[in-house]
Design a protein around this motif. Structure first.
Motif, PDB file in Angstrom:
ATOM      1  N   ALA A   4       0.852  -1.190   0.000  1.00 12.50           N
ATOM      2  CA  ALA A   4       0.000   0.000   0.000  1.00 12.50           C
ATOM      3  C   ALA A   4       0.882   1.233   0.000  1.00 12.50           C
ATOM      4  CB  ALA A   4      -0.901  -0.012   1.232  1.00 12.50           C
ATOM      5  N   PRO A   5       0.416   2.325  -0.586  1.00 15.53           N
ATOM      6  CA  PRO A   5       1.230   3.559  -0.547  1.00 15.53           C
ATOM      7  C   PRO A   5       1.523   3.981   0.882  1.00 15.53           C
ATOM      8  CG  PRO A   5      -0.627   3.783  -2.061  1.00 15.53           C
ATOM      9  CD  PRO A   5      -0.863   2.521  -1.295  1.00 15.53           C
ATOM     10  N   ARG A   6       2.623   4.680   1.037  1.00 15.21           N
ATOM     11  CA  ARG A   6       2.961   5.260   2.338  1.00 15.21           C
ATOM     12  C   ARG A   6       3.021   6.777   2.206  1.00 15.21           C
ATOM     13  NH1 ARG A   6       8.677   4.539   5.547  1.00 15.21           N
ATOM     14  NH2 ARG A   6       9.412   5.426   3.563  1.00 15.21           N
ATOM     15  N   TRP A  65      -3.659   3.165   3.866  1.00 13.57           N
ATOM     16  CA  TRP A  65      -2.274   3.543   3.613  1.00 13.57           C
ATOM     17  C   TRP A  65      -1.443   3.378   4.880  1.00 13.57           C
ATOM     18  CZ3 TRP A  65      -1.031   8.192   0.002  1.00 13.57           C
ATOM     19  CH2 TRP A  65      -1.786   8.088  -1.182  1.00 13.57           C
ATOM     20  N   ARG A  66      -0.153   3.281   4.687  1.00 10.92           N
ATOM     21  CA  ARG A  66       0.789   3.423   5.788  1.00 10.92           C
ATOM     22  C   ARG A  66       1.190   4.894   5.883  1.00 10.92           C
ATOM     23  NH1 ARG A  66       5.448   0.635   3.789  1.00 10.92           N
ATOM     24  NH2 ARG A  66       4.541   1.160   1.760  1.00 10.92           N
ATOM     25  N   SER A  67       1.739   5.289   7.001  1.00  9.62           N
ATOM     26  CA  SER A  67       2.167   6.680   7.134  1.00  9.62           C
ATOM     27  C   SER A  67       3.407   6.763   8.013  1.00  9.62           C
ATOM     28  CB  SER A  67       1.047   7.554   7.714  1.00  9.62           C
ATOM     29  OG  SER A  67       0.736   7.169   9.037  1.00  9.62           O
ATOM     30  N   SER A  68       4.143   7.837   7.818  1.00  9.82           N
ATOM     31  CA  SER A  68       5.355   8.078   8.600  1.00  9.82           C
ATOM     32  C   SER A  68       5.601   9.576   8.629  1.00  9.82           C
ATOM     33  CB  SER A  68       6.551   7.352   7.971  1.00  9.82           C
ATOM     34  OG  SER A  68       7.710   7.515   8.752  1.00  9.82           O
ATOM     35  N   ARG A  69       6.409  10.011   9.598  1.00 10.86           N
ATOM     36  CA  ARG A  69       6.786  11.416   9.694  1.00 10.86           C
ATOM     37  C   ARG A  69       8.299  11.530   9.772  1.00 10.86           C
ATOM     38  NH1 ARG A  69       2.877  15.224  13.418  1.00 10.86           N
ATOM     39  NH2 ARG A  69       0.869  14.380  12.753  1.00 10.86           N
ATOM     40  N   VAL A  70       8.819  12.620   9.221  1.00 11.98           N
ATOM     41  CA  VAL A  70      10.253  12.872   9.327  1.00 11.98           C
ATOM     42  C   VAL A  70      10.473  14.373   9.473  1.00 11.98           C
ATOM     43  CG1 VAL A  70      10.484  12.870   6.795  1.00 11.98           C
ATOM     44  CG2 VAL A  70      12.509  12.578   8.234  1.00 11.98           C
ATOM     45  N   GLU A  71      11.331  14.740  10.394  1.00  9.43           N
ATOM     46  CA  GLU A  71      11.675  16.142  10.626  1.00  9.43           C
ATOM     47  C   GLU A  71      12.833  16.529   9.710  1.00  9.43           C
ATOM     48  OE1 GLU A  71      14.062  18.201  12.359  1.00  9.43           O
ATOM     49  OE2 GLU A  71      12.657  19.892  12.298  1.00  9.43           O
ATOM     50  N   ARG A  72      12.897  17.789   9.347  1.00  7.56           N
ATOM     51  CA  ARG A  72      13.910  18.262   8.400  1.00  7.56           C
ATOM     52  C   ARG A  72      15.326  17.852   8.797  1.00  7.56           C
ATOM     53  NH1 ARG A  72      17.311  22.787   8.186  1.00  7.56           N
ATOM     54  NH2 ARG A  72      17.668  23.671   6.098  1.00  7.56           N
ATOM     55  N   ALA A  73      15.645  17.925  10.070  1.00  6.86           N
ATOM     56  CA  ALA A  73      16.997  17.611  10.523  1.00  6.86           C
ATOM     57  C   ALA A  73      17.349  16.147  10.329  1.00  6.86           C
ATOM     58  CB  ALA A  73      17.158  17.991  11.991  1.00  6.86           C
ATOM     59  N   ASP A  84       6.285   5.684  -1.878  1.00  4.67           N
ATOM     60  CA  ASP A  84       5.932   6.804  -1.011  1.00  4.67           C
ATOM     61  C   ASP A  84       5.255   7.933  -1.774  1.00  4.67           C
ATOM     62  OD1 ASP A  84       7.013   5.534   1.175  1.00  4.67           O
ATOM     63  OD2 ASP A  84       8.908   6.640   1.130  1.00  4.67           O
ATOM     64  N   VAL A  85       4.338   8.592  -1.092  1.00  3.25           N
ATOM     65  CA  VAL A  85       3.833   9.901  -1.506  1.00  3.25           C
ATOM     66  C   VAL A  85       4.299  10.875  -0.429  1.00  3.25           C
ATOM     67  CG1 VAL A  85       1.824  11.328  -1.979  1.00  3.25           C
ATOM     68  CG2 VAL A  85       1.830   8.918  -2.664  1.00  3.25           C
ATOM     69  N   VAL A  86       5.095  11.849  -0.819  1.00  2.00           N
ATOM     70  CA  VAL A  86       5.751  12.736   0.142  1.00  2.00           C
ATOM     71  C   VAL A  86       4.918  14.008   0.289  1.00  2.00           C
ATOM     72  CG1 VAL A  86       7.871  13.958   0.716  1.00  2.00           C
ATOM     73  CG2 VAL A  86       7.979  11.785  -0.528  1.00  2.00           C
ATOM     74  N   VAL A  87       4.488  14.279   1.508  1.00  2.00           N
ATOM     75  CA  VAL A  87       3.678  15.472   1.787  1.00  2.00           C
ATOM     76  C   VAL A  87       4.531  16.419   2.621  1.00  2.00           C
ATOM     77  CG1 VAL A  87       1.506  16.357   2.677  1.00  2.00           C
ATOM     78  CG2 VAL A  87       1.634  13.997   1.825  1.00  2.00           C
ATOM     79  N   VAL A  88       4.948  17.514   2.014  1.00  2.00           N
ATOM     80  CA  VAL A  88       5.787  18.503   2.688  1.00  2.00           C
ATOM     81  C   VAL A  88       4.876  19.555   3.294  1.00  2.00           C
ATOM     82  CG1 VAL A  88       7.603  20.216   2.418  1.00  2.00           C
ATOM     83  CG2 VAL A  88       7.702  18.081   1.115  1.00  2.00           C
ATOM     84  N   VAL A  89       4.926  19.686   4.615  1.00  2.00           N
ATOM     85  CA  VAL A  89       4.042  20.584   5.345  1.00  2.00           C
ATOM     86  C   VAL A  89       4.887  21.716   5.914  1.00  2.00           C
ATOM     87  CG1 VAL A  89       2.285  20.748   7.144  1.00  2.00           C
ATOM     88  CG2 VAL A  89       2.620  18.584   5.941  1.00  2.00           C
TER      89      VAL A  89
END
Length: 311
Positions: A4-6, A65-73, A84-89
């Protein structure tokens, strides 16, 4: 069975979070800002808008879907996957910071502070997330293909950037190198253009900048205006790069005839190090740089991968 997409949500610490990390408490942060003629109230409001946008984006991710978070650093340590589908917030610059780590995944830009951000790359509101995620995975979904720039060293180190790549000495001191080009199509801004594979010029300067059309609203544009370059700036999707040498210094052993130029597909700028150390970094991420030593070379040109920005 395919995965599934993440949805990968990329964000960065807000100014309020950075103030709390530095000063410990809200009161201390407020006192620090007031001593500099600022109020913490607006900082907190922007933080709240950012947090609300993150919650709305997370809630819009489909349950399948699966999901994950990543901080800029942590971007340089995060492993993006093909599905992956990358969502930049956040801000436009965060899209550029993220792009260098991607390999063709669709990117959705969410503006957390409309009216304050230019919205060139973060074009959408958090309430549009569900529709944008569907568009990103649909066969007919629309994307803008934004040209990227890539540097490849002779030891196989590789770096991509969306706006620009800088090559120079650490701390922006004087860099010494030999500059050449492969397959130039046009004329340089100075003399000595059109040189072939074996050509090059030893230079001492404060570095070389190679930029794309997306970067043409920032650092690249300032150099272009300063030189009064006759050619136009590229657009974000144009397969064209511009390069400039910053503050080249003439001497008995260094020249200034190759200070600007243009690169199309299949054309590369070649830099060979003639000092102890040169760094190569993209989009201001100096902490994540290639490091080259005496005699090493690096080639810079249009990247084979573009940024797929969902529209």
């Amino acid at each position: 069975m395919s995965l599934a997409p993440r949805a990968v949500l990329v964000h960065r610490r807000t100014e309020y979070e950075e103030l709390l990390a530095r000063h410990g408490t809200h009161g201390q942060a407020a006192f620090f800002l007031s001593s500099r003629g600022r109020s913490i109230d607006e900082v907190v409001r922007r933080h709240d808008r950012n947090q609300q946008a993150l919650r709305e984006v997370a809630a819009a991710v489909p349950l399948t879907w699966r999901s994950s978070r990543v901080e800029r650093a942590d971007l340089d340590r995060f492993l993006f996957a093909p599905e992956d589908v990358v969502v930049v917030v956040g801000q436009d610059g965060l899209v550029a910071n993220t792009a260098k780590y991607l390999g063709g995944q669709p990117v959705v830009g969410i503006d957390t502070d409309p009216g304050r951000n230019p919205g060139v790359l973060v074009r959408h509101r958090s309430t549009d997330t569900a529709a944008l995620l569907r568009a990103a995975t649909a066969g007919g979904g629309r994307t803008d293909e934004l040209t990227m720039v890539e540097a490849v060293a002779d030891d196989t180190q590789r770096l991509r950037a969306l706006n620009e790549i800088y090559l120079g000495a650490p701390g922006h001191q004087t860099a010494r190198y030999r500059l050449g080009s492969d397959g130039e199509a046009g004329e340089d801004a100075g003399a000595g253009a059109g040189a072939g594979e074996g050509a090059g010029e030893s230079q001492a300067s404060s570095g070389v900048l190679v930029g794309t059309g997306t970067g043409a609203t920032g650092w690249l544009r300032s150099l272009w205006l300063d030189r009064g370059s006759p050619g136009g700036l590229p657009g974000p999707g144009d397969p064209r790069l511009l390069w400039f040498v910053r503050e080249a210094w003439p001497s008995p052993t260094t020249g200034t005839t190759r200070v600007a130029g243009e690169l199309g597909r299949g054309q590369e700028l070649r830099l060979t190090v003639e000092s102890d150390r040169i760094v190569v970094f993209g989009d201001g991420m100096e902490a994540d740089a290639l490091e080259l030593t005496w005699g090493q070379s690096v080639r810079v040109g249009i990247a084979g991968t573009s940024l797929h920005l969902v529209t």
